[in-house]
Design an enzyme around this catalytic site. Structure first.
Site, PDB file in Angstrom:
ATOM      1  N   SER A 148       0.841  -1.151   0.154  1.00  0.00           N
ATOM      2  CA  SER A 148       0.037   0.166   0.031  1.00  0.00           C
ATOM      3  C   SER A 148       0.733   1.451  -0.033  1.00  0.00           C
ATOM      4  O   SER A 148       1.673   1.485  -1.040  1.00  0.00           O
ATOM      5  CB  SER A 148      -0.829  -0.117   1.208  1.00  0.00           C
ATOM      6  OG  SER A 148      -2.160   0.831   0.933  1.00  0.00           O
ATOM      7  N   ASP A 278      -9.541  -6.133  -4.440  1.00  0.00           N
ATOM      8  CA  ASP A 278      -8.995  -4.761  -3.760  1.00  0.00           C
ATOM      9  C   ASP A 278      -9.993  -3.837  -3.832  1.00  0.00           C
ATOM     10  O   ASP A 278     -10.307  -3.328  -4.990  1.00  0.00           O
ATOM     11  CB  ASP A 278      -7.702  -4.511  -4.173  1.00  0.00           C
ATOM     12  CG  ASP A 278      -7.134  -3.448  -3.230  1.00  0.00           C
ATOM     13  OD1 ASP A 278      -7.715  -2.564  -2.637  1.00  0.00           O
ATOM     14  OD2 ASP A 278      -5.517  -3.330  -3.437  1.00  0.00           O
ATOM     15  N   HIS A 306      -7.413  -5.889  -0.271  1.00  0.00           N
ATOM     16  CA  HIS A 306      -6.450  -4.912  -0.347  1.00  0.00           C
ATOM     17  C   HIS A 306      -5.615  -5.361   1.000  1.00  0.00           C
ATOM     18  O   HIS A 306      -4.296  -5.537   0.777  1.00  0.00           O
ATOM     19  CB  HIS A 306      -6.673  -3.462   0.205  1.00  0.00           C
ATOM     20  CG  HIS A 306      -5.648  -2.577   0.135  1.00  0.00           C
ATOM     21  ND1 HIS A 306      -5.007  -2.289  -0.846  1.00  0.00           N
ATOM     22  CD2 HIS A 306      -5.333  -1.761   1.267  1.00  0.00           C
ATOM     23  CE1 HIS A 306      -4.082  -1.456  -0.534  1.00  0.00           C
ATOM     24  NE2 HIS A 306      -4.140  -0.923   0.761  1.00  0.00           N
TER      25      HIS A 306
END
Length: 337
Positions: A148, A278, A306
């Site tokens: 991320s 995601d 995610h």
């Protein structure tokens, strides 16, 4: 004799009752304390040790296991509002003789937080480079992993300090434009239009908002007790003001597409792992990376959101190990040719 036996059971029962009552009290009254104890225990069980490193007046907090050896060390960069312990689920499935380092990102957990610091993606990459030099991790090129926000930083790091790394793994990285808006991006747009940007979905302030965030980040629906949700919120609330400032910094024009702007400079062998479902960062970002980075290895995980590290830790660990083994094999073949 019967009385002695009764006394023994009473004493034994009382001894057992103390930790049980302490656990129940912690669960009901101080769930955040229980969460901290949980991470402390898990670190110890996996052999991870916490250390601090200083660069001038700046302090980095990190955990590590193993020593540098013939295989590359692995440095792991966590995502927005997380901490070094988020990697424990992956560490569990990695060999104990691998040298692993998990660092708290700038401003997070035990690493220095300063209003004067540069929390842009390039600013964070610079800080991570200071950390790497502090612990002399770059004596030999290492494998860099980021997820991320940490994936955005990892990609920029690989572009700006290519001599430090031998290979790169990006897990659902931020910093890329997308042809398809994710659920999270749509929520942000709605909040901007209603001028309620203070209600950022990734910065929960109540157990209900925490539950919503978990649903947003995960494809797998975890059944989390209300008390644990409360504990997770209690741990985060003191840091929410910082998280808001950081979030606005990394979605600003300076950082929003940092990985995209730097990806053409990434020369290290790169692995991309992405959850197909995601809802935070759309999976189409994987093809953006694959189209620019030479020989980029892309793995799309079915039925995964995610939070790849939490949802598919064994698979993720195996993919990283397989990637490193492949690179080692290629390197050996070059030497023999």
């Amino acid at each position: 004799m019967d009385l002695d036996m009764l006394n023994m059971f009473v004493i034994a029962g009382g001894t057992l009752a103390i930790p049980i009552l302490a656990f129940v009290a912690s669960f009901l009254l101080w769930p955040s304390a229980l969460i901290r104890i949980y991470y402390w225990y898990w670190r110890r069980a996996l052999g991870m040790q916490v250390r601090y490193a200083n660069y001038d007046d700046y302090q980095f907090c990190y955990s590590y296991r193993g020593r540098p050896g013939y295989r590359p060390s692995i440095l792991m960069l966590h995502g927005f509002s997380a901490h070094k312990d988020m990697w424990l689920s992956i560490v569990k499935f990695l060999p104990k003789n691998l040298h692993l380092v998990c660092v708290d990102m700038p401003g997070h957990e035990g690493t220095t937080r300063s209003d004067l610091d540069d929390y842009s993606i390039s600013g964070q990459a610079k800080r991570i480079h200071q950390f790497v030099e502090c612990i002399k991790l770059n004596r030999r090129p290492f494998h860099l992993v980021g997820t991320s926000m940490g994936g955005n930083v990892a990609g920029v790091y690989a572009a700006q300090y290519p001599e430090d790394i031998c290979s790169l793994t990006l897990i659902c990285p931020a910093g890329l434009p997308s042809t398809t808006d994710s659920k999270f991006i749509k929520q942000l747009r709605e909040l901007q239009e209603s001028k309620r940007i203070d209600r950022i979905p990734l910065i929960p302030s109540t157990p209900e908002e925490m539950a919503d965030m978990l649903k947003l980040c995960s494809y797998v629906r975890f059944k989390v007790p209300q008390q644990i949700l409360q504990g997770l919120v209690d741990v985060r609330i003191p840091h929410n003001e910082f998280y808001r400032k950081l979030f606005l910094e990394i979605v600003d024009e300076k950082s929003r597409h940092s990985l995209h702007e730097n990806m053409s400079k990434i020369k290290a062998p790169t692995q991309v792992i992405w959850g197909k479902q995601d809802q935070v960062l759309d999976v189409s970002g994987a093809s953006v990376l694959a189209s620019t980075i030479p020989n980029c290895h892309v793995y799309i995980l079915e039925n995964c959101g995610h939070s790849v590290v939490v949802e598919r830790p064994r698979k993720t660990a195996n993919l990283i190990l397989e990637f490193l083994a492949l690179l080692h094999s290629i390197e050996n073949n070059k030497k023999q040719a």
